[in-house]
Design a protein around this motif. Structure first.
Motif, PDB file in Angstrom:
ATOM      1  N   SER A   9       0.839  -1.192   0.000  1.00  0.00           N
ATOM      2  CA  SER A   9       0.000   0.000   0.000  1.00  0.00           C
ATOM      3  C   SER A   9       0.878   1.248   0.000  1.00  0.00           C
ATOM      4  CB  SER A   9      -0.924   0.007   1.219  1.00  0.00           C
ATOM      5  OG  SER A   9      -1.657   1.219   1.294  1.00  0.00           O
ATOM      6  N   LEU A  10       0.366   2.308  -0.598  1.00  0.00           N
ATOM      7  CA  LEU A  10       1.071   3.592  -0.604  1.00  0.00           C
ATOM      8  C   LEU A  10       0.862   4.349   0.695  1.00  0.00           C
ATOM      9  CD1 LEU A  10       0.341   4.801  -4.253  1.00  0.00           C
ATOM     10  CD2 LEU A  10       2.417   3.744  -3.374  1.00  0.00           C
ATOM     11  N   ASN A  11       0.047   3.813   1.584  1.00  0.00           N
ATOM     12  CA  ASN A  11      -0.180   4.421   2.886  1.00  0.00           C
ATOM     13  C   ASN A  11       0.570   3.625   3.952  1.00  0.00           C
ATOM     14  OD1 ASN A  11      -2.116   6.165   1.645  1.00  0.00           O
ATOM     15  ND2 ASN A  11      -3.628   4.534   1.814  1.00  0.00           N
ATOM     16  N   GLY A  12       1.083   4.310   4.932  1.00  0.00           N
ATOM     17  CA  GLY A  12       1.816   3.631   5.987  1.00  0.00           C
ATOM     18  C   GLY A  12       0.943   2.723   6.826  1.00  0.00           C
ATOM     19  N   ASP A  13      -0.373   2.960   6.820  1.00  0.00           N
ATOM     20  CA  ASP A  13      -1.306   2.158   7.610  1.00  0.00           C
ATOM     21  C   ASP A  13      -2.173   1.273   6.732  1.00  0.00           C
ATOM     22  OD1 ASP A  13      -2.765   4.113   6.392  1.00  0.00           O
ATOM     23  OD2 ASP A  13      -3.744   4.859   8.212  1.00  0.00           O
ATOM     24  N   SER A  14      -1.678   0.885   5.548  1.00  0.00           N
ATOM     25  CA  SER A  14      -2.438   0.095   4.577  1.00  0.00           C
ATOM     26  C   SER A  14      -3.682   0.894   4.182  1.00  0.00           C
ATOM     27  CB  SER A  14      -2.791  -1.281   5.146  1.00  0.00           C
ATOM     28  OG  SER A  14      -3.324  -2.109   4.131  1.00  0.00           O
ATOM     29  N   ILE A  15      -4.891   0.376   4.414  1.00  0.00           N
ATOM     30  CA  ILE A  15      -6.097   1.124   4.056  1.00  0.00           C
ATOM     31  C   ILE A  15      -6.906   1.467   5.311  1.00  0.00           C
ATOM     32  CG2 ILE A  15      -6.263   0.249   1.712  1.00  0.00           C
ATOM     33  CD1 ILE A  15      -8.249  -1.829   2.683  1.00  0.00           C
ATOM     34  N   VAL A  16      -6.208   1.614   6.439  1.00  0.00           N
ATOM     35  CA  VAL A  16      -6.887   1.934   7.699  1.00  0.00           C
ATOM     36  C   VAL A  16      -7.598   3.278   7.609  1.00  0.00           C
ATOM     37  CG1 VAL A  16      -6.519   2.431  10.141  1.00  0.00           C
ATOM     38  CG2 VAL A  16      -5.319   0.522   9.072  1.00  0.00           C
ATOM     39  N   ALA A  33     -11.180   3.060   6.559  1.00  0.00           N
ATOM     40  CA  ALA A  33     -12.009   2.095   7.298  1.00  0.00           C
ATOM     41  C   ALA A  33     -13.476   2.509   7.299  1.00  0.00           C
ATOM     42  CB  ALA A  33     -11.500   1.966   8.731  1.00  0.00           C
ATOM     43  N   GLY A  34     -14.335   1.563   6.948  1.00  0.00           N
ATOM     44  CA  GLY A  34     -15.768   1.815   6.936  1.00  0.00           C
ATOM     45  C   GLY A  34     -16.291   2.475   5.681  1.00  0.00           C
ATOM     46  N   ASP A  35     -15.418   2.922   4.785  1.00  0.00           N
ATOM     47  CA  ASP A  35     -15.831   3.566   3.537  1.00  0.00           C
ATOM     48  C   ASP A  35     -16.145   2.472   2.514  1.00  0.00           C
ATOM     49  OD1 ASP A  35     -16.178   4.993   1.197  1.00  0.00           O
ATOM     50  OD2 ASP A  35     -14.596   6.428   1.637  1.00  0.00           O
ATOM     51  N   GLY A  36     -17.413   2.176   2.330  1.00  0.00           N
ATOM     52  CA  GLY A  36     -17.817   1.103   1.435  1.00  0.00           C
ATOM     53  C   GLY A  36     -17.462   1.345  -0.015  1.00  0.00           C
ATOM     54  N   LEU A  37     -17.345   2.602  -0.414  1.00  0.00           N
ATOM     55  CA  LEU A  37     -16.997   2.906  -1.808  1.00  0.00           C
ATOM     56  C   LEU A  37     -15.526   2.628  -2.107  1.00  0.00           C
ATOM     57  CD1 LEU A  37     -19.008   6.205  -2.363  1.00  0.00           C
ATOM     58  CD2 LEU A  37     -19.618   3.863  -3.031  1.00  0.00           C
ATOM     59  N   ILE A  38     -14.748   2.341  -1.088  1.00  0.00           N
ATOM     60  CA  ILE A  38     -13.350   1.953  -1.271  1.00  0.00           C
ATOM     61  C   ILE A  38     -13.124   0.498  -0.851  1.00  0.00           C
ATOM     62  CG2 ILE A  38     -10.971   2.349  -0.487  1.00  0.00           C
ATOM     63  CD1 ILE A  38     -11.579   5.296  -0.346  1.00  0.00           C
ATOM     64  N   ILE A  39     -13.591   0.143   0.336  1.00  0.00           N
ATOM     65  CA  ILE A  39     -13.349  -1.199   0.864  1.00  0.00           C
ATOM     66  C   ILE A  39     -14.024  -2.262   0.003  1.00  0.00           C
ATOM     67  CG2 ILE A  39     -13.564  -2.697   2.868  1.00  0.00           C
ATOM     68  CD1 ILE A  39     -11.652  -0.361   3.244  1.00  0.00           C
ATOM     69  N   ILE A  40     -15.258  -2.024  -0.412  1.00  0.00           N
ATOM     70  CA  ILE A  40     -15.986  -3.033  -1.190  1.00  0.00           C
ATOM     71  C   ILE A  40     -15.359  -3.248  -2.569  1.00  0.00           C
ATOM     72  CG2 ILE A  40     -18.207  -3.652  -2.209  1.00  0.00           C
ATOM     73  CD1 ILE A  40     -18.030  -3.935   0.832  1.00  0.00           C
ATOM     74  N   PRO A  41     -15.050  -2.193  -3.366  1.00  0.00           N
ATOM     75  CA  PRO A  41     -14.384  -2.440  -4.651  1.00  0.00           C
ATOM     76  C   PRO A  41     -13.045  -3.160  -4.503  1.00  0.00           C
ATOM     77  CG  PRO A  41     -15.274  -0.219  -4.610  1.00  0.00           C
ATOM     78  CD  PRO A  41     -15.429  -0.766  -3.219  1.00  0.00           C
ATOM     79  N   ILE A  42     -12.259  -2.782  -3.492  1.00  0.00           N
ATOM     80  CA  ILE A  42     -10.983  -3.473  -3.271  1.00  0.00           C
ATOM     81  C   ILE A  42     -11.226  -4.936  -2.916  1.00  0.00           C
ATOM     82  CG2 ILE A  42      -9.016  -3.630  -1.695  1.00  0.00           C
ATOM     83  CD1 ILE A  42      -8.889  -0.619  -1.624  1.00  0.00           C
ATOM     84  N   THR A  47     -11.188  -2.982  17.260  1.00  0.00           N
ATOM     85  CA  THR A  47     -11.473  -3.272  15.851  1.00  0.00           C
ATOM     86  C   THR A  47     -12.829  -2.705  15.427  1.00  0.00           C
ATOM     87  OG1 THR A  47     -12.291  -5.464  16.506  1.00  0.00           O
ATOM     88  CG2 THR A  47      -9.997  -5.311  15.754  1.00  0.00           C
ATOM     89  N   LEU A  48     -13.921  -3.361  15.862  1.00  0.00           N
ATOM     90  CA  LEU A  48     -15.255  -2.939  15.428  1.00  0.00           C
ATOM     91  C   LEU A  48     -16.046  -2.213  16.499  1.00  0.00           C
ATOM     92  CD1 LEU A  48     -16.523  -6.032  13.377  1.00  0.00           C
ATOM     93  CD2 LEU A  48     -15.423  -3.957  12.547  1.00  0.00           C
ATOM     94  N   GLY A  49     -15.766  -2.457  17.762  1.00  0.00           N
ATOM     95  CA  GLY A  49     -16.548  -1.852  18.835  1.00  0.00           C
ATOM     96  C   GLY A  49     -16.561  -0.336  18.755  1.00  0.00           C
ATOM     97  N   GLY A  50     -17.735   0.239  18.928  1.00  0.00           N
ATOM     98  CA  GLY A  50     -17.868   1.693  18.880  1.00  0.00           C
ATOM     99  C   GLY A  50     -18.208   2.239  17.518  1.00  0.00           C
ATOM    100  N   ASN A  51     -18.152   1.404  16.464  1.00  0.00           N
ATOM    101  CA  ASN A  51     -18.489   1.851  15.119  1.00  0.00           C
ATOM    102  C   ASN A  51     -19.952   1.556  14.811  1.00  0.00           C
ATOM    103  OD1 ASN A  51     -15.795   2.697  14.391  1.00  0.00           O
ATOM    104  ND2 ASN A  51     -15.253   0.528  14.233  1.00  0.00           N
ATOM    105  N   GLY A  52     -20.480   2.238  13.801  1.00  0.00           N
ATOM    106  CA  GLY A  52     -21.857   2.049  13.401  1.00  0.00           C
ATOM    107  C   GLY A  52     -22.075   0.743  12.662  1.00  0.00           C
ATOM    108  N   ASN A 103      -5.552  -4.223   4.733  1.00  0.00           N
ATOM    109  CA  ASN A 103      -6.352  -4.241   5.957  1.00  0.00           C
ATOM    110  C   ASN A 103      -6.717  -2.831   6.396  1.00  0.00           C
ATOM    111  OD1 ASN A 103      -3.298  -4.458   6.666  1.00  0.00           O
ATOM    112  ND2 ASN A 103      -4.219  -3.557   8.498  1.00  0.00           N
ATOM    113  N   SER A 104      -7.978  -2.681   6.846  1.00  0.00           N
ATOM    114  CA  SER A 104      -8.452  -1.402   7.363  1.00  0.00           C
ATOM    115  C   SER A 104      -8.533  -1.403   8.883  1.00  0.00           C
ATOM    116  CB  SER A 104      -9.831  -1.063   6.768  1.00  0.00           C
ATOM    117  OG  SER A 104     -10.806  -1.985   7.237  1.00  0.00           O
ATOM    118  N   PHE A 105      -7.988  -2.437   9.517  1.00  0.00           N
ATOM    119  CA  PHE A 105      -7.919  -2.525  10.972  1.00  0.00           C
ATOM    120  C   PHE A 105      -6.644  -3.287  11.327  1.00  0.00           C
ATOM    121  CE2 PHE A 105     -10.302  -6.066   9.304  1.00  0.00           C
ATOM    122  CZ  PHE A 105      -9.741  -7.164   9.938  1.00  0.00           C
ATOM    123  N   ASP A 106      -6.255  -3.192  12.575  1.00  0.00           N
ATOM    124  CA  ASP A 106      -5.012  -3.796  13.035  1.00  0.00           C
ATOM    125  C   ASP A 106      -5.245  -5.257  13.415  1.00  0.00           C
ATOM    126  OD1 ASP A 106      -2.543  -4.429  14.041  1.00  0.00           O
ATOM    127  OD2 ASP A 106      -2.550  -2.928  15.643  1.00  0.00           O
TER     128      ASP A 106
END
Length: 432
Positions: free
Chosen positions: A164-171, A174-183, A242-247, A268-271
């Motif tokens: 990934s070009l980001n230091g945190d992969s795709i973290v 996270a939660g952005d369906g227009l990015i996570i789902i196509p990937i 990871t998921l707790g606290g998210n919608g 990965n969008s989470f650790d």
């Protein structure tokens, strides 16, 4: 085939050692270049250095090209092996190859390679356009940066590589369906395999006429996706790390990712270092199974896993033959599947033991890392950059054997056909 990929790894290492491949503040290092080149050619994605900061744009471009060549070569050569050398994908699949890909014999593989390349370009282009539009709209101010990130992520997704070009992969997405789902969808289709995609292209409306290989791959992939997503959501729903606290929407999108990425994705969008131990174990199982044959995914392959399940079912029922649907599976294929699975178990077990001797990490972390390397997934709990040089060498060997070795071993086992001149007297040892 192993020598070809090793030569590509050497070339990639030499290119990454060039001064303009690194950012200015980093000094040249052989191990980062060698490890990254191996990970790219085997389309794994594990990295000992931060891809976004250690490598310059030119170095990142080299990684992208290595991943693309590695993915194309693996799909094309594995498809040729299955269709012509092994000849074990069934008559209908070979007829599809002849009619749809205009391939009649081993001397006419150029159209096959062309179809593989066009398939890869199609999926990657569509994914890149979707990602670029979303990146430009919400994350980057200029189109060139959004386009570069979109193309890079699309190539990594379809080739099931975790760079990934980001230091945190795709973290950050996270939660952005227009990015996570196509990937995630690009990872899913890349893990299906070209022979299956070719058959689905011409006969997706008639599942009853699919070959056994396509049935096992398609339904098995969907089943593992559902199993992985549901178990991930159940185990991580209330985990605050990871998921707790998210919608609900955020959790659903991440759950789909959690069901697909361990199959061979690597992004990965989470650790993964913060997930529950049970989730980590589920991830190990999904990584070990992997994706479809002749695909960019690793592992023992889903057809091997499901075939072994049918073998167990036949033994429990007392059936003399292993049958799938209205077809009987020959004993040679069953023996090959058993050999591949046992070799994989031995390889992961031995390397896990070696890395544990070399480091102070916990067993579950090391097992996850070694399984990720063998299955060329690219997911990590965060220990990859902390590994000593000798442990990095073990991971390098594991990535190479996990990617190229399984294909070469399968081909060698299929090609070793010997007609015995006599049969020895039979004896049955006590089993169990």
């Amino acid at each position: 085939m192993p020598l070809t990929f090793f030569a590509l790894i050497v070339v990639g290492t030499l290119l990454l050692l060039l001064p303009w491949a690194r950012s200015g503040e980093y000094s040249p290092g052989f191990m980062p270049a060698f490890f990254t080149s191996t990970s790219a050619v085997t389309v794994t994605g594990l990295a000992t250095v931060d891809t976004s900061t250690y490598w310059s744009p030119a170095g990142q471009g080299i990684i992208l090209v290595l991943v693309e060549i590695g993915g194309l070569g693996i799909i094309a050569l594995a498809t040729v092996l299955g269709l012509f050398i092994g000849g074990r994908l069934g008559l209908r699949t070979r007829l599809v190859a002849q009619a749809d890909m205009h391939v009649v014999n081993i001397g006419e593989v150029r159209p096959l390679f062309k179809r593989v390349a066009l398939t890869m370009i199609f999926f990657q282009t569509v994914t890149a356009l979707v990602l670029t539009a979303r990146y430009r709209a919400s994350y980057f101010d200029d189109l060139p940066t959004a386009l570069w990130h979109g193309v890079f992520d699309a190539v990594m997704a379809f080739n099931n590589a975790g760079f990934s070009l980001n230091g945190d992969s795709i973290v950050r997405y996270a939660g952005d369906g227009l990015i996570i789902i196509p990937i995630s969808m690009a990872v899913f289709f890349g893990a299906v395999g070209f022979p299956v995609l070719a058959e689905l292209f011409s006969g997706w409306r008639t599942p009853a006429r699919w070959t056994i290989h396509t049935r096992l791959t398609v339904w098995g992939s969907i089943g593992l996706l559902v199993f992985g997503a549901v178990t991930f959501l159940l185990l991580e729903w209330n985990n605050p790390a990871t998921l707790g606290g998210n919608g609900f929407g955020h959790k659903l999108v991440t759950g789909i990712e959690g069901g697909i990425m361990p199959r061979s994705g690597g992004l990965n969008s989470f650790d993964w270092g913060q997930v529950r131990p049970e989730t980590l174990n589920i991830g190990v199982i999904l990584m070990f199974i992997g994706g479809g044959s002749a695909s960019t995914a690793g592992g023992i392959k889903i057809t091997t896993f499901l075939l072994l399940a049918y073998v167990i079912w036949a033994e429990l029922r007392g059936d003399p033959d292993v049958t799938i649907g209205a077809r009987r599976v020959g004993p040679r294929v069953v023996r090959t599947a058993i050999a591949i699975a046992l070799l994989a178990v031995m390889l992961v077990t031995v390397t896990t033991f070696l890395v544990m001797l070399m480091t102070d990490f916990d067993f579950d972390e090391v097992l996850f890392e070694c399984t990720s390397a063998f299955a060329t997934v690219g997911l990590s709990t965060g220990i990859t950059p902390k590994l000593p040089v000798d442990a990095q060498c073990v991971i390098i060997v594991l990535m190479f054997l996990g990617r190229v070795g399984t294909i070469a071993a399968a081909g060698a086992l299929v090609l070793r056909r010997r007609m015995p001149r006599y049969h020895l007297p039979e004896e049955q040892p006590i089993i169990g």
